[in-house]
Scaffold this motif. Structure first.
Motif, PDB file in Angstrom:
ATOM      1  N   PRO A  64       0.976  -1.110  -0.001  1.00 31.72           N
ATOM      2  CA  PRO A  64       0.077  -0.063  -0.088  1.00 31.72           C
ATOM      3  C   PRO A  64       1.092   1.369  -0.008  1.00 31.72           C
ATOM      4  O   PRO A  64       1.880   1.256   0.682  1.00 31.72           O
ATOM      5  N   LYS A  65       0.468   2.263  -0.487  1.00 32.47           N
ATOM      6  CA  LYS A  65       1.055   3.473  -0.707  1.00 32.47           C
ATOM      7  C   LYS A  65       1.678   3.927   0.626  1.00 32.47           C
ATOM      8  O   LYS A  65       2.940   4.410   0.638  1.00 32.47           O
ATOM      9  N   VAL A  66       0.959   4.027   1.728  1.00 30.82           N
ATOM     10  CA  VAL A  66       1.316   4.415   2.978  1.00 30.82           C
ATOM     11  C   VAL A  66       2.466   3.530   3.634  1.00 30.82           C
ATOM     12  O   VAL A  66       3.438   4.332   4.206  1.00 30.82           O
ATOM     13  N   VAL A  67       2.305   2.250   3.227  1.00 35.60           N
ATOM     14  CA  VAL A  67       3.435   1.341   3.779  1.00 35.60           C
ATOM     15  C   VAL A  67       4.843   1.741   3.019  1.00 35.60           C
ATOM     16  O   VAL A  67       5.809   1.901   3.705  1.00 35.60           O
TER      17      VAL A  67
ATOM     18  N   ALA B 199      10.585   6.771   4.481  1.00 28.44           N
ATOM     19  CA  ALA B 199      10.854   7.622   5.458  1.00 28.44           C
ATOM     20  C   ALA B 199      11.859   6.856   6.431  1.00 28.44           C
ATOM     21  O   ALA B 199      12.933   7.658   7.053  1.00 28.44           O
ATOM     22  N   GLN B 200      11.628   5.887   6.592  1.00 31.17           N
ATOM     23  CA  GLN B 200      12.548   5.107   7.753  1.00 31.17           C
ATOM     24  C   GLN B 200      13.860   4.950   7.065  1.00 31.17           C
ATOM     25  O   GLN B 200      14.855   5.296   7.876  1.00 31.17           O
ATOM     26  N   ASN B 201      14.001   4.529   5.872  1.00 27.36           N
ATOM     27  CA  ASN B 201      15.460   4.552   5.297  1.00 27.36           C
ATOM     28  C   ASN B 201      16.139   5.733   5.052  1.00 27.36           C
ATOM     29  O   ASN B 201      17.278   5.865   5.138  1.00 27.36           O
TER      30      ASN B 201
ATOM     31  N   VAL C 198       6.230  10.232  10.701  1.00 23.86           N
ATOM     32  CA  VAL C 198       4.868  10.442  11.341  1.00 23.86           C
ATOM     33  C   VAL C 198       3.844  10.803  10.645  1.00 23.86           C
ATOM     34  O   VAL C 198       2.675  10.406  10.872  1.00 23.86           O
ATOM     35  N   ALA C 199       4.002  11.373   9.367  1.00 21.39           N
ATOM     36  CA  ALA C 199       3.013  11.726   8.445  1.00 21.39           C
ATOM     37  C   ALA C 199       2.205  10.399   8.086  1.00 21.39           C
ATOM     38  O   ALA C 199       1.141  10.719   7.365  1.00 21.39           O
ATOM     39  N   CYS C 200       2.616   9.244   8.065  1.00 19.10           N
ATOM     40  CA  CYS C 200       2.085   8.087   7.534  1.00 19.10           C
ATOM     41  C   CYS C 200       1.073   7.643   8.535  1.00 19.10           C
ATOM     42  O   CYS C 200       0.071   6.708   8.345  1.00 19.10           O
ATOM     43  N   PHE C 201       0.991   8.186   9.695  1.00 17.08           N
ATOM     44  CA  PHE C 201       0.037   7.644  10.913  1.00 17.08           C
ATOM     45  C   PHE C 201      -1.080   8.798  11.239  1.00 17.08           C
ATOM     46  O   PHE C 201      -1.137   9.902  10.792  1.00 17.08           O
TER      47      PHE C 201
ATOM     48  N   HIS D  29      19.609   3.522  14.070  1.00 19.94           N
ATOM     49  CA  HIS D  29      19.869   3.673  12.537  1.00 19.94           C
ATOM     50  C   HIS D  29      19.672   2.844  11.800  1.00 19.94           C
ATOM     51  O   HIS D  29      20.063   2.145  10.923  1.00 19.94           O
ATOM     52  N   THR D  30      18.159   2.417  11.758  1.00 17.25           N
ATOM     53  CA  THR D  30      17.824   1.156  11.240  1.00 17.25           C
ATOM     54  C   THR D  30      17.474   1.455   9.744  1.00 17.25           C
ATOM     55  O   THR D  30      16.745   2.764   9.520  1.00 17.25           O
ATOM     56  N   GLU D  31      17.406   0.559   8.952  1.00 20.80           N
ATOM     57  CA  GLU D  31      16.775   0.464   7.659  1.00 20.80           C
ATOM     58  C   GLU D  31      15.994  -0.524   7.375  1.00 20.80           C
ATOM     59  O   GLU D  31      16.304  -1.922   7.682  1.00 20.80           O
ATOM     60  N   LEU D  32      15.053  -0.657   6.536  1.00 19.30           N
ATOM     61  CA  LEU D  32      14.124  -1.598   6.391  1.00 19.30           C
ATOM     62  C   LEU D  32      14.167  -2.020   4.892  1.00 19.30           C
ATOM     63  O   LEU D  32      14.238  -1.240   4.087  1.00 19.30           O
TER      64      LEU D  32
END
Length: 107
Positions: free
Chosen positions: A4-7, A13-15, A23-26, A57-60
């Protein structure tokens, strides 16, 4: 993989370690459960993600995504500065009106 677009926005944003975009995703009343703690509302979620980013310093890297009747689950490889990195974690999303209403992260 069809996220989904928000995911997709959340992963980007995380990366890029952009807490405002994250935060804008929530939704305003969203709830996040991670590492045994609950974070309610955008202000608490922003404090949590900023602290997490500065510490880990996480990346997904999304690995798969599935939708059920009650939730959406993304498995992702999470890498960063923490013991056991990289790790495969499950991101359990509640989605409503194009935003994340809940997120529970499990190992």
């Amino acid at each position: 993989m069809n996220l989904p677009k928000v995911v997709t926005s959340l992963v980007e944003a995380q990366n890029s370690h952009d807490s405002q975009a994250y935060v804008a995703c929530f939704s305003e009343s969203a709830i996040v459960h991670d590492e045994g703690k609950t974070h309610k509302g955008k202000a608490e979620i922003q404090k949590w993600i900023e602290r997490s980013d500065s510490e880990y310093h996480t990346e997904l890297k999304p690995l798969n995504y599935k939708e059920t009747e009650t939730e959406n689950i993304m498995a992702a490889e999470v890498s960063g500065e923490f013991p056991g990195s990289p790790a495969i974690l499950q991101f359990h999303f509640g989605l409503a009106n194009g935003l994340i209403s809940s997120l529970r992260i499990t190992g």
